[in-house]
Design an enzyme around this catalytic site. Structure first.
Site, PDB file in Angstrom:
ATOM      1  N   ARG A  47       1.204  -1.451   0.079  1.00 34.90           N
ATOM      2  CA  ARG A  47      -0.208  -0.370   0.141  1.00 34.90           C
ATOM      3  C   ARG A  47       0.541   1.518  -0.149  1.00 34.90           C
ATOM      4  O   ARG A  47       1.115   1.992  -0.207  1.00 34.90           O
ATOM      5  CB  ARG A  47      -1.075   0.002   1.446  1.00 34.90           C
ATOM      6  CG  ARG A  47      -2.188  -0.953   0.554  1.00 34.90           C
ATOM      7  CD  ARG A  47      -2.996  -0.594   2.247  1.00 34.90           C
ATOM      8  NE  ARG A  47      -2.725  -1.257   3.512  1.00 34.90           N
ATOM      9  CZ  ARG A  47      -2.726  -1.841   4.064  1.00 34.90           C
ATOM     10  NH1 ARG A  47      -3.304  -3.115   3.450  1.00 34.90           N
ATOM     11  NH2 ARG A  47      -2.324  -2.838   5.414  1.00 34.90           N
ATOM     12  N   ILE A 138       5.892 -24.089  12.342  1.00 38.85           N
ATOM     13  CA  ILE A 138       5.768 -25.286  12.750  1.00 38.85           C
ATOM     14  C   ILE A 138       5.094 -25.911  11.374  1.00 38.85           C
ATOM     15  O   ILE A 138       3.506 -25.847  10.948  1.00 38.85           O
ATOM     16  CB  ILE A 138       4.890 -25.702  14.154  1.00 38.85           C
ATOM     17  CG1 ILE A 138       5.107 -24.583  15.551  1.00 38.85           C
ATOM     18  CG2 ILE A 138       4.475 -27.083  13.898  1.00 38.85           C
ATOM     19  CD1 ILE A 138       4.507 -24.646  16.272  1.00 38.85           C
ATOM     20  N   ASP A 203      -9.050 -16.276  16.225  1.00 37.19           N
ATOM     21  CA  ASP A 203      -7.805 -16.892  15.015  1.00 37.19           C
ATOM     22  C   ASP A 203      -7.497 -17.928  15.577  1.00 37.19           C
ATOM     23  O   ASP A 203      -7.610 -18.392  14.437  1.00 37.19           O
ATOM     24  CB  ASP A 203      -7.049 -15.899  15.712  1.00 37.19           C
ATOM     25  CG  ASP A 203      -5.791 -16.506  15.366  1.00 37.19           C
ATOM     26  OD1 ASP A 203      -5.354 -15.724  13.449  1.00 37.19           O
ATOM     27  OD2 ASP A 203      -4.573 -17.123  15.509  1.00 37.19           O
ATOM     28  N   LYS A 207      -7.448 -21.335  12.502  1.00 37.67           N
ATOM     29  CA  LYS A 207      -6.585 -22.237  12.583  1.00 37.67           C
ATOM     30  C   LYS A 207      -7.168 -24.071  13.141  1.00 37.67           C
ATOM     31  O   LYS A 207      -7.240 -24.802  11.865  1.00 37.67           O
ATOM     32  CB  LYS A 207      -5.729 -22.280  13.336  1.00 37.67           C
ATOM     33  CG  LYS A 207      -5.068 -20.586  12.867  1.00 37.67           C
ATOM     34  CD  LYS A 207      -3.898 -20.047  13.686  1.00 37.67           C
ATOM     35  CE  LYS A 207      -3.751 -18.885  13.470  1.00 37.67           C
ATOM     36  NZ  LYS A 207      -2.310 -17.986  15.042  1.00 37.67           N
TER      37      LYS A 207
END
Length: 440
Positions: A47, A138, A203, A207
């Site tokens: 941006r 991970i 969040d 996942k």
């Protein structure tokens, strides 16, 4: 595509985008030896092109228009690190239409629109890689999807949001309240200016949706995840857990249960002896239990520019390796062949069975505890332990905290019990419930 070179278009020059550039520059020779081709970023968008960045942009064509990157005639593969739903979704679909593989770290997008994206990619014979969408550095997706492909996954339990884990760790170690530590996490850059997705469990639910689909061969089912945050966890809860031999962690849990699958994110008491209970700060950890391999714990940095860039570049190497493989012979996006996804139902939270920690605020007079235990016993809920706090911490209304640990009980039955307990005249506040998982 030049036979000895793959040219990359990068959407986003934030901390992860710059991490990718730094890693490709720093480890170019090692990466080329593994991939079999040289990898060069030829175009990138941001941006603000005038912003100072901690990476070398020499030789990269910069633009503020992401479509110019996707449409760039030399770009062979697109890396999407913009985040959010729009315009990331449209850009990824546009890249797929042009036959370009896509690598993304966008768990929000995959959890909500992954089915559409994967179906479109399969139709076009294009690969979508998304290791970086879950748990940063991970390699949890690769391990579940490939290394454990000979196993029946029984359950997954993970600390998959570093901000929440940082807050709970600091509350335990320093005794400070949630709000104060959250403000500190924002100052340190561990939490966003708007930390809602981190602290309310959204969040982690994104996942968990991805992990569950890969582990159990079910469609992406974000709308069926039961989600609770950590903002109601108090220093008293932390102290209670410690005195009882537990720690409180914000877990994402996916579990086979009877004829269905449990998908839930919530604060959880875990025995302090479990390795995952000792994961501190912003680190992530995922425990996977399978029939043949048993329980594995995967631990590492779950966010940050360089750790997440590590996963992005691993995906990039995999994409390069698979370009010479027929689409039907590649590892499926969600581990199972698209036509073999199962319609196993996701269980509503009322059908989930767990042990519970209960914290009651009760007037300190004879018969109160007996009334509570009568309600629990009448509903077939057995008590493992009761602890009444000393009278010296009595509230102004004459109430004292009472801690109960129950054995496993169906959630809907516990809901009935809590409703009846809260109707008692001598219970002066809503009962706090935190589920317990032994993770055996």
């Amino acid at each position: 595509m030049n036979g000895n070179e793959m040219k990359v278009g990068l959407l986003g020059l934030g901390c992860v985008g710059c991490g990718v550039i730094r890693a490709l520059s720093r480890n170019q020779e090692e990466i080329e030896r593994r991939a079999g081709r040289r990898l060069n970023i030829v175009a990138a968008c941001a941006r603000d092109l005038n912003k100072e960045r901690d990476c070398d942009l020499d030789g990269i064509q910069l633009t503020q228009d992401p479509q110019q990157v996707v449409d760039h005639p030399e770009v062979d593969v697109v890396i999407e690190l913009m985040g959010g739903i729009d315009p990331a979704r449209e850009l990824i679909l546009r890249a797929i239409d042009q036959g370009r593989p896509v690598i993304t770290a966008n768990k929000h997008l995959i959890a909500l629109h992954g089915s559409e994206i994967f179906a479109h990619a399969e139709q076009k014979g294009v690969n979508i890689a998304f290791e970086a969408a879950v748990a940063g550095s991970i390699p949890i997706i690769k391990n579940i999807r490939e290394s454990l492909s000979g196993n029946r996954i029984e359950w997954i339990a993970g600390i998959i949001n570093g901000t929440g884990n940082y807050i709970l760790t600091a509350m335990e170690e320093e005794g400070r309240p949630f709000a104060e530590i959250l403000a500190e996490a924002q100052r340190l850059g561990y939490a966003e200016a708007d930390p809602t997705f981190d602290v309310d469990g959204t969040d982690a639910a994104h996942k968990l949706t991805i992990l569950a689909s890969i582990a159990f061969g079910i469609p992406l089912s974000y709308d069926h995840v039961h989600v609770e945050g950590i903002s109601d966890i108090t220093s008293e809860n932390i102290a209670d857990a410690r005195s009882l031999g537990y720690r409180i962690k914000h877990l994402g849990i996916a579990k086979r249960a009877g004829e269905g699958i449990e998908l839930r994110v919530h604060p959880t008491l875990i025995p302090r002896s479990r390795l995952v209970a000792n994961v501190a700060g912003v680190m992530n950890a995922v425990v996977v239990k399978s029939d043949a391999a048993g329980a594995h714990l995967y631990y590492g940095a779950g966010a940050g520019g360089d750790p997440t860039a590590s996963a992005v570049i691993a995906d990039l190497v995999d994409v390069v390796r698979t370009l010479t493989t027929d689409a039907e012979n590649r590892v499926p996006h969600l581990a199972y062949q698209p036509h073999a996804l199962s319609d196993i139902p996701i269980l509503p939270i009322g059908q989930v069975t767990t042990a519970c920690y209960l914290r009651l605020q009760a007037i300190d007079r004879p018969g109160v505890l007996a009334a509570v235990t009568d309600i629990l016993g009448g509903l077939g809920i057995s008590i493992e332990a009761i602890r009444q706090r000393e009278p010296d911490i009595q509230g102004a209304d004459g109430s004292v905290p009472v801690i109960l640990l129950t054995h496993e009980v169906p959630e809907d039955r516990m809901d009935q019990a809590l409703s009846r307990i809260e109707e008692l005249d001598d219970i002066v506040a809503p009962v706090q419930r935190i589920r317990i998982e032994l993770l055996k």
